[in-house]
Scaffold this motif. Structure first.
Motif, mmCIF file in Angstrom:
data_model
loop_
_atom_site.group_PDB
_atom_site.id
_atom_site.type_symbol
_atom_site.label_atom_id
_atom_site.label_comp_id
_atom_site.label_asym_id
_atom_site.label_seq_id
_atom_site.Cartn_x
_atom_site.Cartn_y
_atom_site.Cartn_z
ATOM 1 N N GLY A 61 15.934 85.575 68.906
ATOM 2 C CA GLY A 61 16.409 84.312 68.819
ATOM 3 C C GLY A 61 15.401 83.375 69.608
ATOM 4 O O GLY A 61 15.222 82.261 69.263
ATOM 5 N N GLY A 62 14.370 83.786 70.576
ATOM 6 C CA GLY A 62 13.315 83.039 70.805
ATOM 7 C C GLY A 62 12.303 82.928 69.557
ATOM 8 O O GLY A 62 11.932 81.751 69.459
ATOM 9 N N GLN A 63 12.139 83.860 68.863
ATOM 10 C CA GLN A 63 11.361 83.400 67.608
ATOM 11 C C GLN A 63 11.997 82.346 66.635
ATOM 12 O O GLN A 63 11.401 81.613 66.395
ATOM 13 C CB GLN A 63 11.210 84.724 66.939
ATOM 14 N N THR A 64 13.218 82.649 66.478
ATOM 15 C CA THR A 64 14.229 81.597 65.939
ATOM 16 C C THR A 64 14.166 80.209 66.157
ATOM 17 O O THR A 64 13.868 78.990 65.880
ATOM 18 C CB THR A 64 15.519 82.077 65.437
ATOM 19 N N PHE A 65 14.134 80.059 67.738
ATOM 20 C CA PHE A 65 14.166 79.013 68.441
ATOM 21 C C PHE A 65 12.808 78.375 68.187
ATOM 22 O O PHE A 65 12.733 77.084 68.036
ATOM 23 C CB PHE A 65 14.318 79.063 69.968
ATOM 24 N N SER A 66 11.890 79.119 68.215
ATOM 25 C CA SER A 66 10.534 78.328 68.206
ATOM 26 C C SER A 66 10.149 77.882 66.811
ATOM 27 O O SER A 66 9.323 76.772 66.811
ATOM 28 C CB SER A 66 9.485 79.316 68.397
ATOM 29 N N THR A 67 10.876 78.475 65.715
ATOM 30 C CA THR A 67 10.874 77.769 64.463
ATOM 31 C C THR A 67 11.819 76.639 63.934
ATOM 32 O O THR A 67 11.584 76.054 62.934
ATOM 33 C CB THR A 67 10.678 78.808 63.220
ATOM 34 N N VAL A 68 12.798 76.789 64.839
ATOM 35 C CA VAL A 68 13.981 75.828 64.347
ATOM 36 C C VAL A 68 14.679 74.806 65.426
ATOM 37 O O VAL A 68 14.255 73.603 65.117
ATOM 38 C CB VAL A 68 15.142 76.619 63.641
ATOM 39 N N CYS A 69 14.496 75.445 66.564
ATOM 40 C CA CYS A 69 15.030 74.525 67.743
ATOM 41 C C CYS A 69 14.152 73.612 68.434
ATOM 42 O O CYS A 69 14.369 72.545 68.960
ATOM 43 C CB CYS A 69 16.101 75.496 68.462
ATOM 44 N N SER A 70 12.809 74.253 68.756
ATOM 45 C CA SER A 70 11.989 73.557 69.434
ATOM 46 C C SER A 70 11.626 72.291 68.925
ATOM 47 O O SER A 70 11.079 71.400 69.980
ATOM 48 C CB SER A 70 10.634 74.573 69.379
ATOM 49 N N ALA A 71 11.821 71.885 67.737
ATOM 50 C CA ALA A 71 11.099 70.552 67.306
ATOM 51 C C ALA A 71 12.274 69.495 68.055
ATOM 52 O O ALA A 71 11.387 68.258 68.460
ATOM 53 C CB ALA A 71 11.451 70.259 65.767
ATOM 54 N N CYS A 72 13.325 69.704 68.323
ATOM 55 C CA CYS A 72 13.896 68.625 69.187
ATOM 56 C C CYS A 72 14.133 69.002 70.735
ATOM 57 O O CYS A 72 14.233 68.254 71.334
ATOM 58 C CB CYS A 72 15.422 68.539 68.436
ATOM 59 N N HIS A 73 14.324 70.328 70.885
ATOM 60 C CA HIS A 73 14.472 70.795 72.442
ATOM 61 C C HIS A 73 13.344 71.056 73.141
ATOM 62 O O HIS A 73 13.233 71.236 74.273
ATOM 63 C CB HIS A 73 15.344 72.104 72.491
#
Length: 151
Positions: free
Chosen positions: A66-78
């Motif tokens: 989930g951390g890997q997916t977060f870094s590629t999808v969610c981190s742009a906004c969060h």
């Protein structure tokens, strides 16, 4: 510049950020481990935030994926550290604006998005605008829960 104009600009930036990062992470390994084992605290995840103990029903491997997916999808906004940006809220504190902070609520929010956010200037598209598998959705929710803001 009027507040309405600023909100429109921030909304366009959010959409552009989501479009730029909407590729997702199809390489995540979501292999379940021994559910009877006591999970150990996680090291810093690829997204930059320090992951902790997984929620009930999740594994340390799910949190890492989930951390890997977060870094590629969610981190742009969060943000890479998940502490929020002008576009999206902090996911590391105990304040939950749109949900109650439970793992099942996080899974639902990731799947459905936030069409009318209570505090952010732009909506969150389902799955952050990416095409995520159910395993990736569950893993991202486990990662966010483990950051310390989950209940």
């Amino acid at each position: 510049m009027r507040v309405r104009d600023l909100s429109a600009i921030l909304g366009m930036l959010a959409v552009a950020g989501l479009a730029a990062c909407a590729g997702g992470d199809d390489t995540a390994d979501n292999t379940a481990g021994d559910s009877a084992a006591v999970p150990a605290p996680m090291p810093p995840a690829p997204g930059g935030a320090t992951a902790g103990t997984p929620p009930a029903g999740a594994t340390p491997e799910m949190v890492a994926a989930g951390g890997q997916t977060f870094s590629t999808v969610c981190s742009a906004c969060h943000g890479a550290d998940a502490k929020g940006t002008p576009l999206a809220p902090n996911l590391t504190d105990a304040e939950w604006i749109n949900i109650d902070g439970t793992y099942p609520a996080m899974v639902t929010l990731v799947k459905t998005g936030v069409p009318t956010p209570k505090a952010a200037p732009a909506p969150m598209a389902p799955m952050g605008g990416a095409m995520l598998t159910d395993d990736q959705v569950n893993a991202v929710a486990a990662y966010v829960w483990s950051l310390g803001g989950g209940k």
